[in-house]
Motif scaffolding. Structure first.
Motif, PDB file in Angstrom:
ATOM      1  N   ILE A   1      40.774   5.270  25.528  1.00 31.88           N
ATOM      2  CA  ILE A   1      39.850   4.822  26.573  1.00 31.88           C
ATOM      3  C   ILE A   1      38.420   4.778  26.037  1.00 31.88           C
ATOM      4  N   LEU A   2      38.067   5.764  25.229  1.00 26.44           N
ATOM      5  CA  LEU A   2      36.721   5.795  24.646  1.00 26.44           C
ATOM      6  C   LEU A   2      36.507   4.619  23.703  1.00 26.44           C
TER       7      LEU A   2
ATOM      8  N   LYS B   1      44.753 -13.401  25.509  1.00 28.99           N
ATOM      9  CA  LYS B   1      43.409 -13.261  24.950  1.00 28.99           C
ATOM     10  C   LYS B   1      43.441 -12.236  23.826  1.00 28.99           C
ATOM     11  N   ILE B   2      42.622 -12.484  22.804  1.00 24.35           N
ATOM     12  CA  ILE B   2      42.492 -11.534  21.696  1.00 24.35           C
ATOM     13  C   ILE B   2      41.004 -11.328  21.428  1.00 24.35           C
ATOM     14  N   PHE B   3      40.598 -10.060  21.355  1.00 23.45           N
ATOM     15  CA  PHE B   3      39.200  -9.729  21.075  1.00 23.45           C
ATOM     16  C   PHE B   3      39.117  -8.757  19.905  1.00 23.45           C
ATOM     17  N   HIS B   4      38.033  -8.876  19.147  1.00 16.49           N
ATOM     18  CA  HIS B   4      37.674  -7.830  18.188  1.00 16.49           C
ATOM     19  C   HIS B   4      36.343  -7.265  18.634  1.00 16.49           C
ATOM     20  N   LEU B   5      36.247  -5.939  18.689  1.00 19.69           N
ATOM     21  CA  LEU B   5      34.971  -5.334  19.047  1.00 19.69           C
ATOM     22  C   LEU B   5      34.707  -4.113  18.187  1.00 19.69           C
ATOM     23  N   GLU B   6      33.419  -3.799  18.046  1.00 18.70           N
ATOM     24  CA  GLU B   6      33.039  -2.557  17.379  1.00 18.70           C
ATOM     25  C   GLU B   6      32.320  -1.695  18.409  1.00 18.70           C
ATOM     26  N   ASN B   7      32.518  -0.391  18.310  1.00 14.80           N
ATOM     27  CA  ASN B   7      32.123   0.494  19.389  1.00 14.80           C
ATOM     28  C   ASN B   7      30.726   1.095  19.243  1.00 14.80           C
ATOM     29  N   LEU B   8      29.974   0.714  18.212  1.00 19.82           N
ATOM     30  CA  LEU B   8      28.646   1.299  18.022  1.00 19.82           C
ATOM     31  C   LEU B   8      27.597   0.518  18.792  1.00 19.82           C
ATOM     32  N   PHE B   9      27.528  -0.785  18.529  1.00 21.52           N
ATOM     33  CA  PHE B   9      26.561  -1.647  19.220  1.00 21.52           C
ATOM     34  C   PHE B   9      27.242  -2.525  20.266  1.00 21.52           C
ATOM     35  N   GLY B  10      28.577  -2.479  20.322  1.00 21.38           N
ATOM     36  CA  GLY B  10      29.295  -3.219  21.355  1.00 21.38           C
ATOM     37  C   GLY B  10      29.478  -4.692  21.060  1.00 21.38           C
ATOM     38  N   ASN B  11      29.325  -5.102  19.804  1.00 21.53           N
ATOM     39  CA  ASN B  11      29.527  -6.504  19.470  1.00 21.53           C
ATOM     40  C   ASN B  11      30.993  -6.892  19.665  1.00 21.53           C
TER      41      ASN B  11
ATOM     42  N   ILE C   1      41.331  -5.480  19.518  1.00 19.78           N
ATOM     43  CA  ILE C   1      41.284  -4.888  18.176  1.00 19.78           C
ATOM     44  C   ILE C   1      39.921  -4.233  17.996  1.00 19.78           C
ATOM     45  N   VAL C   2      39.925  -2.942  17.653  1.00 11.98           N
ATOM     46  CA  VAL C   2      38.677  -2.187  17.585  1.00 11.98           C
ATOM     47  C   VAL C   2      38.378  -1.736  16.159  1.00 11.98           C
TER      48      VAL C   2
ATOM     49  N   SER D   1      33.045  -0.053  24.815  1.00  9.21           N
ATOM     50  CA  SER D   1      32.278  -1.283  24.575  1.00  9.21           C
ATOM     51  C   SER D   1      32.917  -2.466  25.302  1.00  9.21           C
ATOM     52  N   PHE D   2      34.233  -2.474  25.360  1.00 10.88           N
ATOM     53  CA  PHE D   2      34.960  -3.522  26.071  1.00 10.88           C
ATOM     54  C   PHE D   2      34.572  -3.529  27.550  1.00 10.88           C
ATOM     55  N   MET D   3      34.414  -2.349  28.139  1.00  8.94           N
ATOM     56  CA  MET D   3      34.072  -2.240  29.558  1.00  8.94           C
ATOM     57  C   MET D   3      32.646  -2.718  29.848  1.00  8.94           C
ATOM     58  N   HIS D   4      31.776  -2.685  28.840  1.00  9.00           N
ATOM     59  CA  HIS D   4      30.436  -3.251  29.016  1.00  9.00           C
ATOM     60  C   HIS D   4      30.520  -4.770  29.168  1.00  9.00           C
ATOM     61  N   HIS D   5      31.449  -5.386  28.444  1.00  6.08           N
ATOM     62  CA  HIS D   5      31.610  -6.841  28.510  1.00  6.08           C
ATOM     63  C   HIS D   5      32.440  -7.279  29.716  1.00  6.08           C
ATOM     64  N   PHE D   6      33.337  -6.389  30.179  1.00 10.14           N
ATOM     65  CA  PHE D   6      34.186  -6.697  31.333  1.00 10.14           C
ATOM     66  C   PHE D   6      34.058  -5.580  32.371  1.00 10.14           C
ATOM     67  N   PRO D   7      32.894  -5.493  33.021  1.00 11.09           N
ATOM     68  CA  PRO D   7      32.662  -4.384  33.968  1.00 11.09           C
ATOM     69  C   PRO D   7      33.567  -4.419  35.194  1.00 11.09           C
ATOM     70  N   ASP D   8      34.176  -5.576  35.486  1.00 12.89           N
ATOM     71  CA  ASP D   8      35.031  -5.692  36.673  1.00 12.89           C
ATOM     72  C   ASP D   8      36.482  -5.302  36.411  1.00 12.89           C
ATOM     73  N   VAL D   9      36.804  -4.995  35.159  1.00 22.80           N
ATOM     74  CA  VAL D   9      38.157  -4.542  34.839  1.00 22.80           C
ATOM     75  C   VAL D   9      38.370  -3.142  35.418  1.00 22.80           C
TER      76      VAL D   9
END
Length: 265
Positions: free
Chosen positions: A52-53, A250-260, A221-222, A57-65
């Motif tokens: 979950i942690l 859908k497929i996403f890649h994100l990094e958890n430091l800056f949330g890109n 993918i994190v 960053s994913f939740m910042h981009h999809f706050p309605d999830v």
């Protein structure tokens, strides 16, 4: 994520994320309470909390999830989004496989040093300590591990580098003694796009076994930037990701430091 974590890795992930000022604390705390209330084994609870942690960053981009099921396996989570039931499969891409073992050993070393300091005087030494080590260090040698623990212990007591410790930096922490590796960015540390593609292909093979009751299934993918084994500066040959074929909606890649976040599909 299906890979095995050591207890040290899991506890370290939780602690690091709680220090992240970008953490969406209210939903995270709510989700963690729900995981605590579940019938999962303590080790599985740590794993789910850590996952979950990673999704913060994913939740910042999809706050309605809105997450509904935290204890399913295939996919890892069930959520609601835009009136749809979404399955979310989470996986971590490791950039430096050779560092993963060293990092696991290092986390065990950190924990032993933390215990020594907390047993002596938690109030006096509480804080977050960022350490950098000499390049000749061998984290897998049991004899060296004891010397490294003593080096860390003495460095923190004196607030000056000693022995194997090359540099030390302290930050505030109101509860415990927490030791981690100094964050150093390498400007030329690329994450090869082929590693991401390989990971997608492996997940594609398992797709037929996922919960078929969901309306859509997403693959997230994190790159865990709190892990020295997963850090990267840029994705090499990023254009290759546009050629990916997958049954995931859908497929996403994100990094958890800056949330890109990068939308791959």
């Amino acid at each position: 994520m299906k890979k095995a974590f050591s207890d040290e890795d899991l506890i370290k992930n939780l602690s690091l994320y709680y220090l992240n000022r970008h953490l969406k604390k209210k939903p995270i705390e709510k989700y963690h309470r729900k995981i605590d209330e579940s019938s999962l084994h303590d080790r599985e609870k740590y794993k789910k909390k850590s996952e979950i942690l990673l999704l913060n960053s994913f939740m910042h981009h999809f706050p309605d999830v809105q997450f509904e099921n935290f204890i399913c396996e295939s996919p890892d989570f069930i959520a609601k989004f835009n009136e749809k039931k979404i399955g979310i499969e989470l996986t971590e891409v490791i950039n430096h496989l050779e560092m993963k073992k060293d990092e696991s050993n290092l986390n065990k070393i950190f924990r032993q040093a933390e215990i020594l300091l907390e047993e002596e005087d938690t109030t006096k030494y509480r804080g977050v300590y960022f350490l950098e080590f000499n390049s000749t260090i061998k984290f897998d040698s049991l004899e060296d591990q004891q010397d490294i623990i003593l080096s860390i212990y003495r460095s923190i007591k004196k607030n000056k580098p000693r022995g194997y410790v090359k540099s030390i930096r302290k930050s505030f922490h109101r509860r415990n003694v927490f030791i981690t590796h100094e964050y150093n960015m390498n400007l030329f540390d690329e994450l090869c796009s082929e590693k991401i593609v390989e990971l997608i292909e492996k997940k594609n093979e398992k797709f037929p076994y996922y919960d078929t009751s969901v309306d859509e299934c997403w693959l997230v993918i994190v790159s865990d930037m709190n892990s020295i084994a997963s850090r990267y500066t840029f994705i090499q040959n990023k254009e290759h990701l546009k050629e990916v074929k997958s049954p995931f909606d859908k497929i996403f890649h994100l990094e958890n430091l800056f949330g890109n976040i990068t939308s791959i599909k």
